[in-house]
Scaffold this active site. Structure first.
Site, PDB file in Angstrom:
ATOM      1  N   PHE A 127       0.802  -1.229   0.000  1.00  0.00           N
ATOM      2  CA  PHE A 127       0.000   0.000   0.000  1.00  0.00           C
ATOM      3  C   PHE A 127       0.830   1.272   0.000  1.00  0.00           C
ATOM      4  O   PHE A 127       0.319   2.343  -0.297  1.00  0.00           O
ATOM      5  CB  PHE A 127      -0.932   0.021   1.237  1.00  0.00           C
ATOM      6  CG  PHE A 127      -0.217   0.414   2.502  1.00  0.00           C
ATOM      7  CD1 PHE A 127      -0.030   1.755   2.821  1.00  0.00           C
ATOM      8  CD2 PHE A 127       0.286  -0.538   3.383  1.00  0.00           C
ATOM      9  CE1 PHE A 127       0.647   2.123   3.978  1.00  0.00           C
ATOM     10  CE2 PHE A 127       0.960  -0.176   4.541  1.00  0.00           C
ATOM     11  CZ  PHE A 127       1.138   1.168   4.838  1.00  0.00           C
ATOM     12  N   LYS A 133      -1.434  -7.063  -9.505  1.00  0.00           N
ATOM     13  CA  LYS A 133      -2.378  -7.135  -8.377  1.00  0.00           C
ATOM     14  C   LYS A 133      -2.013  -5.983  -7.442  1.00  0.00           C
ATOM     15  O   LYS A 133      -1.088  -6.079  -6.635  1.00  0.00           O
ATOM     16  CB  LYS A 133      -2.230  -8.485  -7.670  1.00  0.00           C
ATOM     17  CG  LYS A 133      -3.454  -8.976  -6.939  1.00  0.00           C
ATOM     18  CD  LYS A 133      -3.935  -8.092  -5.804  1.00  0.00           C
ATOM     19  CE  LYS A 133      -3.190  -8.254  -4.521  1.00  0.00           C
ATOM     20  NZ  LYS A 133      -3.631  -7.300  -3.464  1.00  0.00           N
ATOM     21  N   GLU A 148      -4.977  -3.783  -2.113  1.00  0.00           N
ATOM     22  CA  GLU A 148      -6.425  -3.588  -1.968  1.00  0.00           C
ATOM     23  C   GLU A 148      -6.734  -2.310  -1.187  1.00  0.00           C
ATOM     24  O   GLU A 148      -7.863  -1.848  -1.170  1.00  0.00           O
ATOM     25  CB  GLU A 148      -7.065  -4.811  -1.292  1.00  0.00           C
ATOM     26  CG  GLU A 148      -6.640  -5.069   0.158  1.00  0.00           C
ATOM     27  CD  GLU A 148      -5.296  -5.799   0.285  1.00  0.00           C
ATOM     28  OE1 GLU A 148      -4.590  -5.948  -0.736  1.00  0.00           O
ATOM     29  OE2 GLU A 148      -4.959  -6.207   1.413  1.00  0.00           O
ATOM     30  N   LYS A 149      -5.694  -1.731  -0.555  1.00  0.00           N
ATOM     31  CA  LYS A 149      -5.944  -0.521   0.241  1.00  0.00           C
ATOM     32  C   LYS A 149      -5.941   0.746  -0.605  1.00  0.00           C
ATOM     33  O   LYS A 149      -6.570   1.740  -0.258  1.00  0.00           O
ATOM     34  CB  LYS A 149      -4.900  -0.405   1.350  1.00  0.00           C
ATOM     35  CG  LYS A 149      -4.946  -1.580   2.310  1.00  0.00           C
ATOM     36  CD  LYS A 149      -4.150  -1.306   3.570  1.00  0.00           C
ATOM     37  CE  LYS A 149      -4.329  -2.431   4.561  1.00  0.00           C
ATOM     38  NZ  LYS A 149      -3.458  -3.591   4.277  1.00  0.00           N
ATOM     39  N   CYS A 156       9.576   1.878   3.173  1.00  0.00           N
ATOM     40  CA  CYS A 156      10.436   0.751   3.535  1.00  0.00           C
ATOM     41  C   CYS A 156      11.856   1.234   3.757  1.00  0.00           C
ATOM     42  O   CYS A 156      12.672   0.517   4.313  1.00  0.00           O
ATOM     43  CB  CYS A 156      10.410  -0.303   2.443  1.00  0.00           C
ATOM     44  SG  CYS A 156      11.066   0.316   0.914  1.00  0.00           S
ATOM     45  N   GLU A 214       9.048  -4.317  12.832  1.00  0.00           N
ATOM     46  CA  GLU A 214       9.002  -3.134  11.961  1.00  0.00           C
ATOM     47  C   GLU A 214       7.765  -2.338  12.377  1.00  0.00           C
ATOM     48  O   GLU A 214       6.653  -2.863  12.333  1.00  0.00           O
ATOM     49  CB  GLU A 214       8.869  -3.582  10.498  1.00  0.00           C
ATOM     50  CG  GLU A 214       8.808  -2.425   9.526  1.00  0.00           C
ATOM     51  CD  GLU A 214       8.575  -2.893   8.085  1.00  0.00           C
ATOM     52  OE1 GLU A 214       7.871  -3.899   7.876  1.00  0.00           O
ATOM     53  OE2 GLU A 214       9.074  -2.216   7.165  1.00  0.00           O
TER      54      GLU A 214
HETATM   55  P1  NAD Z   1       1.378  -6.664   2.904  1.00  0.00           P
HETATM   56  O1  NAD Z   1       2.354  -7.780   2.879  1.00  0.00           O
HETATM   57  O2  NAD Z   1       0.331  -6.666   3.940  1.00  0.00           O
HETATM   58  O3  NAD Z   1       0.614  -6.611   1.487  1.00  0.00           O
HETATM   59  C1  NAD Z   1       1.339  -6.647   0.278  1.00  0.00           C
HETATM   60  C2  NAD Z   1       0.537  -7.435  -0.761  1.00  0.00           C
HETATM   61  O4  NAD Z   1       0.442  -8.797  -0.366  1.00  0.00           O
HETATM   62  C3  NAD Z   1      -0.888  -6.920  -0.931  1.00  0.00           C
HETATM   63  O5  NAD Z   1      -1.164  -6.861  -2.295  1.00  0.00           O
HETATM   64  C4  NAD Z   1      -1.734  -7.943  -0.194  1.00  0.00           C
HETATM   65  O6  NAD Z   1      -3.004  -8.111  -0.785  1.00  0.00           O
HETATM   66  C5  NAD Z   1      -0.920  -9.217  -0.297  1.00  0.00           C
HETATM   67  N1  NAD Z   1      -1.017 -10.067   0.905  1.00  0.00           N
HETATM   68  C6  NAD Z   1      -0.992  -9.659   2.215  1.00  0.00           C
HETATM   69  N2  NAD Z   1      -1.072 -10.721   3.033  1.00  0.00           N
HETATM   70  C7  NAD Z   1      -1.143 -11.827   2.254  1.00  0.00           C
HETATM   71  C8  NAD Z   1      -1.230 -13.222   2.523  1.00  0.00           C
HETATM   72  N3  NAD Z   1      -1.273 -13.698   3.756  1.00  0.00           N
HETATM   73  N4  NAD Z   1      -1.290 -14.075   1.473  1.00  0.00           N
HETATM   74  C9  NAD Z   1      -1.246 -13.623   0.222  1.00  0.00           C
HETATM   75  N5  NAD Z   1      -1.168 -12.298  -0.095  1.00  0.00           N
HETATM   76  C10 NAD Z   1      -1.106 -11.408   0.898  1.00  0.00           C
HETATM   77  O7  NAD Z   1       2.243  -5.328   2.940  1.00  0.00           O
HETATM   78  P2  NAD Z   1       1.706  -3.830   3.091  1.00  0.00           P
HETATM   79  O8  NAD Z   1       1.240  -3.626   4.490  1.00  0.00           O
HETATM   80  O9  NAD Z   1       0.816  -3.476   1.976  1.00  0.00           O
HETATM   81  O10 NAD Z   1       3.072  -3.014   2.875  1.00  0.00           O
HETATM   82  C11 NAD Z   1       3.949  -2.675   3.909  1.00  0.00           C
HETATM   83  C12 NAD Z   1       5.163  -3.590   3.933  1.00  0.00           C
HETATM   84  O11 NAD Z   1       5.826  -3.535   2.672  1.00  0.00           O
HETATM   85  C13 NAD Z   1       6.209  -3.167   4.946  1.00  0.00           C
HETATM   86  O12 NAD Z   1       6.705  -4.332   5.576  1.00  0.00           O
HETATM   87  C14 NAD Z   1       7.291  -2.518   4.101  1.00  0.00           C
HETATM   88  O13 NAD Z   1       8.594  -2.536   4.663  1.00  0.00           O
HETATM   89  C15 NAD Z   1       7.222  -3.343   2.874  1.00  0.00           C
HETATM   90  N6  NAD Z   1       7.796  -2.654   1.725  1.00  0.00           N
HETATM   91  C16 NAD Z   1       9.021  -3.073   1.302  1.00  0.00           C
HETATM   92  C17 NAD Z   1       9.628  -2.431   0.242  1.00  0.00           C
HETATM   93  C18 NAD Z   1      10.962  -2.867  -0.250  1.00  0.00           C
HETATM   94  O14 NAD Z   1      11.302  -2.514  -1.369  1.00  0.00           O
HETATM   95  N7  NAD Z   1      11.710  -3.633   0.529  1.00  0.00           N
HETATM   96  C19 NAD Z   1       8.960  -1.372  -0.406  1.00  0.00           C
HETATM   97  C20 NAD Z   1       7.707  -0.994   0.053  1.00  0.00           C
HETATM   98  C21 NAD Z   1       7.136  -1.648   1.132  1.00  0.00           C
END
Ligand code: NAD
Length: 519
Positions: free
Chosen positions: A172, A196, A199-200, A304, A404
């Site tokens: 998100f 994909k 969803e937020k 991140c 985190e």
């Molecule tokens: P999230 O993991 O909750 O969601 C990311 C995606 O995964 C979404 O599209 C979601 O629908 C899907 N998803 C979530 N849980 C799932 C599951 N159990 N099974 C299958 N799919 C699932 O992450 P978020 O809260 O949207 O983003 C924040 C996180 O992203 C933080 O940990 C941040 O550090 C990380 N991030 C990392 C980078 C990087 O380049 N390292 C960049 C941006 C964000």
């Protein structure tokens, strides 16, 4: 006009929390070149984090729709892979122009759905736009290699071919930049793509896809399917999808990494972080404090690459008070307000989780120097706001340090020497980014050499590489071996093929030789 008329003008205020619009628009999927409302009866509300207004509804795409998207991508691949790379690049030339044209619209959508300030939302689009610009040079990046006469009359060369249907799963926090880390590189290499979005905040992806279609991307080359876990699992399991790019949390990332790899897919996952800054006593005080405040609290700490932990070495510990004063000066407000330095966090649940982690720090003996949990933002009383929060005397065993936080919370630790500070950073499981602030070249060089982070800043708080390099997280912050964008990104989205040819002494004109050929 956009087919997806999100209601950014409805920036309602405190009077109507969770205001039910009569018909919040449904966010469309994009399948085979057509933007279409999902037939699914299940959907999730996209909520403006500053107001709780329901901006739109994102569908949980049905299995049939998902299959239709994959099959459209598979079909489009046949002609797209044979489209000259120069023609594919021209679509990117046009796309970068269209993104510039519509950058205000994209930024407003991001602020409405994600909450960050408009200025920061422009940065979100711009850092993604730079990847589109870089994709305009894919022909050069995709070039193979050639060695003449590896043996008598035999030449060997390599070519990089597209994989087929690839997919991207987004978080998100950067609704434009991260989709743009993925699909421009993938499609310009000749692949077709299933995106994909989070969803937020799915709106920016839809606008970007509209622009990609306007730029001339043929039907089926880029498809969008919305949803959550089920659609992600369908992507991991589908036999026609060859590669998966993921950015998000470790829980989702490691699940996706193993599930998609078990199906033989290529996977790259960028995940969570705990980025440290080491502050040496010889650093330039004012510039360092400004950097810490900007990188700790910008985007409400939801980057991140946010600097979430400051390790003060020796006498620099005394700077904590100045840090608190600087942080107090920041303005917390809805992202659309011109004076906002930081906006709300993404959801009520996120706010609750962040507040709990702050409390756990206090309970385990850390000192709360600045507490943003009870902040009130006039006109936006229902927003998920947390003010800048600073916690000192933090130790490595505390929950607030191990997790985190992903909010506007800066942890402060102390070390007697640079060696001790480096060892604190290296003991942390994450290895996304780390920075040092110093005027000593010797200290900077030691830090660069010994630190176990993939992206290192020297007097630079958020060292995110531009697209001619790659985004190179390390340790628990990344799984896979080919990073996002840059040359590694092109390698990720292409299969190398090595050809050995002989146009001299052709087989048949020489004697049979059963030994392994040598030259
Ligand atoms: P999230 O993991 O909750 O969601 C990311 C995606 O995964 C979404 O599209 C979601 O629908 C899907 N998803 C979530 N849980 C799932 C599951 N159990 N099974 C299958 N799919 C699932 O992450 P978020 O809260 O949207 O983003 C924040 C996180 O992203 C933080 O940990 C941040 O550090 C990380 N991030 C990392 C980078 C990087 O380049 N390292 C960049 C941006 C964000």
């Amino acid at each position: 006009a956009s087919i997806f008329a999100f209601r950014s003008s409805h920036f309602s205020t405190a009077a109507d929390p969770f205001s039910k619009q009569p018909n919040p628009p449904s966010v469309p999927n994009l399948i085979g070149g057509a933007f279409a409302k999902s037939q699914s009866s299940a959907s999730i509300d996209v909520i403006n984090p500053a107001t709780q207004e329901i901006v739109s509804q994102v569908p949980l795409t049905t299995t049939e729709e998902f299959k239709a998207a994959v099959s459209a991508a598979k079909k489009a691949f046949q002609s797209w892979r044979n489209t000259p790379v120069t023609a594919r690049q021209r679509v990117m030339f046009k796309l970068q122009e269209l993104i510039r044209r519509d950058i205000d619209k994209l930024a407003l959508n991001i602020t409405t759905e994600q909450g960050k300030t408009l200025k920061d939302a422009h940065g979100d689009v711009f850092r993604g736009l730079e990847v589109v610009e870089h994709a305009c040079g894919t022909a050069t990046l995709q070039m193979g290699e050639y060695v003449s006469n590896v043996s008598n009359g035999i030449d060997t060369y390599s070519v990089r071919e597209p994989l087929g249907v690839c997919a991207g799963i987004c978080p998100f926090n950067f609704p434009a930049m991260i989709p743009l880390w993925m699909f421009p590189v993938a499609v310009t290499c000749g692949n077709t793509f299933i995106l994909k979005p989070s969803e937020k905040d799915p709106g920016a992806s839809v606008i970007l896809a509209e622009l990609a279609m306007e730029a001339g991307l043929p039907d089926g080359v880029l498809n969008i399917v919305h949803g959550t876990n089920d659609i992600v699992n369908a992507i991991c399991d589908d036999d026609d999808i060859r590669a998966v790019s993921f950015v998000g949390s470790n829980t989702a990332g490691m699940h996706i990494y193993s599930r998609a790899a078990a199906k033989g897919k290529r996977v790259q996952t960028n995940m969570g972080a705990k980025n440290h800054a080491i502050i040496m006593p010889d650093a330039s005080t004012e510039a360092t404090l400004n950097a810490l405040v900007a990188a700790g609290f910008g985007a409400a700490g939801q980057r991140c690459m946010a600097l979430s932990t400051a390790v003060f070495v020796g006498d620099s510990k005394s700077w904590e008070n100045k840090l608190v004063e600087a942080a107090k000066g920041l303005k917390v407000n809805a992202g659309t307000e011109p004076d906002a330095d930081l906006g709300p966090v993404i959801s009520r649940q996120a706010k609750e989780r962040i507040c709990k982690l702050i409390q756990s720090g206090v309970e385990s003996g850390a000192k709360l120097l600045l507490d943003g949990r009870t902040i009130a933002v006039p006109g936006y009383e229902h927003g998920n706001f947390i003010g800048p929060t600073i916690i000192s005397n933090v130790t490595a065993d505390m929950e607030c340090y191990k997790e985190e936080i992903f909010g506007p919370v800066l942890l402060c630790m102390e070390a007697d020497s640079l060696d001790e500070a480096i060892s604190i950073v290296n003991r942390n499981k994450y290895g996304n980014g780390a920075s040092i602030f110093t005027t000593s070249g010797v200290a900077a060089r030691k830090f660069q050499t010994e630190i176990e982070a993939g992206q290192v800043g020297i007097n630079v708080p958020i060292p995110v590489p531009l697209p001619f390099f790659s985004f190179t997280g390390n340790k628990a912050s990344f799984a896979g071996d080919l990073n996002f964008y840059g040359k590694a990104g092109v390698n990720f989205f292409t299969q190398i093929k090595t050809v050995t040819q002989q146009w001299k002494n052709l087989p048949g004109s020489s004697a049979v030789n059963l030994a392994m050929p040598t030259s």
